[in-house]
Design a protein around this motif. Structure first.
Motif, mmCIF file in Angstrom:
data_model
loop_
_atom_site.group_PDB
_atom_site.id
_atom_site.type_symbol
_atom_site.label_atom_id
_atom_site.label_comp_id
_atom_site.label_asym_id
_atom_site.label_seq_id
_atom_site.Cartn_x
_atom_site.Cartn_y
_atom_site.Cartn_z
ATOM 1 N N ASP A 1 0.878 -1.170 0.000
ATOM 2 C CA ASP A 1 0.000 0.000 0.000
ATOM 3 C C ASP A 1 0.913 1.217 0.000
ATOM 4 O O ASP A 1 1.489 1.565 1.035
ATOM 5 C CB ASP A 1 -0.911 -0.019 1.223
ATOM 6 C CG ASP A 1 -1.912 1.126 1.237
ATOM 7 O OD1 ASP A 1 -1.589 2.236 0.742
ATOM 8 O OD2 ASP A 1 -3.021 0.916 1.756
ATOM 9 N N GLY A 2 1.073 1.836 -1.164
ATOM 10 C CA GLY A 2 1.987 2.955 -1.319
ATOM 11 C C GLY A 2 1.548 4.221 -0.612
ATOM 12 O O GLY A 2 2.348 5.128 -0.416
ATOM 13 N N ARG A 3 0.294 4.297 -0.221
ATOM 14 C CA ARG A 3 -0.189 5.473 0.514
ATOM 15 C C ARG A 3 0.034 5.308 2.022
ATOM 16 O O ARG A 3 0.446 6.228 2.694
ATOM 17 C CB ARG A 3 -1.664 5.714 0.216
ATOM 18 C CG ARG A 3 -1.907 6.231 -1.192
ATOM 19 C CD ARG A 3 -3.398 6.339 -1.494
ATOM 20 N NE ARG A 3 -3.653 6.886 -2.804
ATOM 21 C CZ ARG A 3 -3.644 6.181 -3.929
ATOM 22 N NH1 ARG A 3 -3.389 4.893 -3.903
ATOM 23 N NH2 ARG A 3 -3.883 6.758 -5.086
ATOM 24 N N ALA A 4 -0.253 4.103 2.513
ATOM 25 C CA ALA A 4 -0.132 3.844 3.955
ATOM 26 C C ALA A 4 1.270 3.376 4.340
ATOM 27 O O ALA A 4 1.573 3.284 5.529
ATOM 28 C CB ALA A 4 -1.161 2.800 4.386
ATOM 29 N N LEU A 5 2.117 3.060 3.351
ATOM 30 C CA LEU A 5 3.475 2.543 3.588
ATOM 31 C C LEU A 5 3.450 1.270 4.431
ATOM 32 O O LEU A 5 4.120 1.155 5.448
ATOM 33 C CB LEU A 5 4.371 3.606 4.217
ATOM 34 C CG LEU A 5 4.668 4.818 3.342
ATOM 35 C CD1 LEU A 5 5.489 5.847 4.099
ATOM 36 C CD2 LEU A 5 5.381 4.394 2.067
ATOM 37 N N VAL A 6 2.656 0.318 3.940
ATOM 38 C CA VAL A 6 2.534 -0.984 4.579
ATOM 39 C C VAL A 6 2.611 -2.060 3.500
ATOM 40 O O VAL A 6 2.020 -1.921 2.435
ATOM 41 C CB VAL A 6 1.189 -1.112 5.338
ATOM 42 C CG1 VAL A 6 0.970 -2.523 5.853
ATOM 43 C CG2 VAL A 6 1.118 -0.112 6.473
ATOM 44 N N ALA A 7 3.349 -3.131 3.796
ATOM 45 C CA ALA A 7 3.403 -4.303 2.922
ATOM 46 C C ALA A 7 2.753 -5.466 3.654
ATOM 47 O O ALA A 7 3.004 -5.680 4.839
ATOM 48 C CB ALA A 7 4.845 -4.650 2.577
#
Length: 171
Positions: A127-133
């Protein structure tokens, strides 16, 4: 919504939009088809997922990269919503069972989702907005590289924030 999207969406670790579920289906199909060539050629392959003029979600043809990187030209014929890439062949010298901080930063720069396949056959969602993989599915859900050794990268979590990825990669 097609049944395969609904089934695959149910496999995801946390709720996602219908768009993200449709992206994940395409990403899984594309990355599964690229795993063997990525292993054989010992390099990454990458591309993009987006909407064409007919409002259909499509994937661009894959671009070949190097052993540890891949850069596809940004397409101008689709509205890009996600990136995808393989992590190449299994190699004890690389930590390639999780997305890298660079993978996440690249998607975040363009506010995109990202999908990464690993030599162990894992599929990751970034998730490039939340900075979570987050792992969509674990070892063996995609083709597995010859010689892959489970556990060679230590324990792999189901989810990483950007800071957790940086920490894991520096351990």
């Amino acid at each position: 919504m097609p049944l395969r999207i609904l089934i695959f969406a149910a496999l995801l670790a946390s709720p996602v939009s219908a768009q993200d579920a449709a992206e994940a289906v395409i990403a899984r199909e594309v990355l599964a088809s690229l795993q063997d060539i990525s292993f054989r050629k010992r390099r990454e392959y990458c591309g993009y997922i987006g909407y064409n003029d007919a409002a259909e979600l499509v994937a661009t043809p894959a671009t070949g990269g190097t052993q540890a990187a891949c850069s596809a030209a940004f397409p101008n014929d689709i509205a890009v919503v996600a990136s995808y890439h393989t992590h190449g062949a299994f190699d004890r010298g690389y930590f390639n069972e999780i997305p890298s901080d660079v993978d996440m930063e690249s998607d975040a720069h363009f506010l995109l989702n990202g999908y990464v396949s690993t030599p162990g056959g894992r599929l990751w969602y970034i998730d490039g907005r939340a900075l979570v993989a987050r792992q969509i599915c674990g070892i063996g859900c995609l083709p597995v590289a010859p010689g892959f050794t489970k556990g060679s990268s230590g324990e792999i979590a189901q989810e990483y924030t950007f800071d957790e990825l940086v920490q894991k990669l520096s351990d």
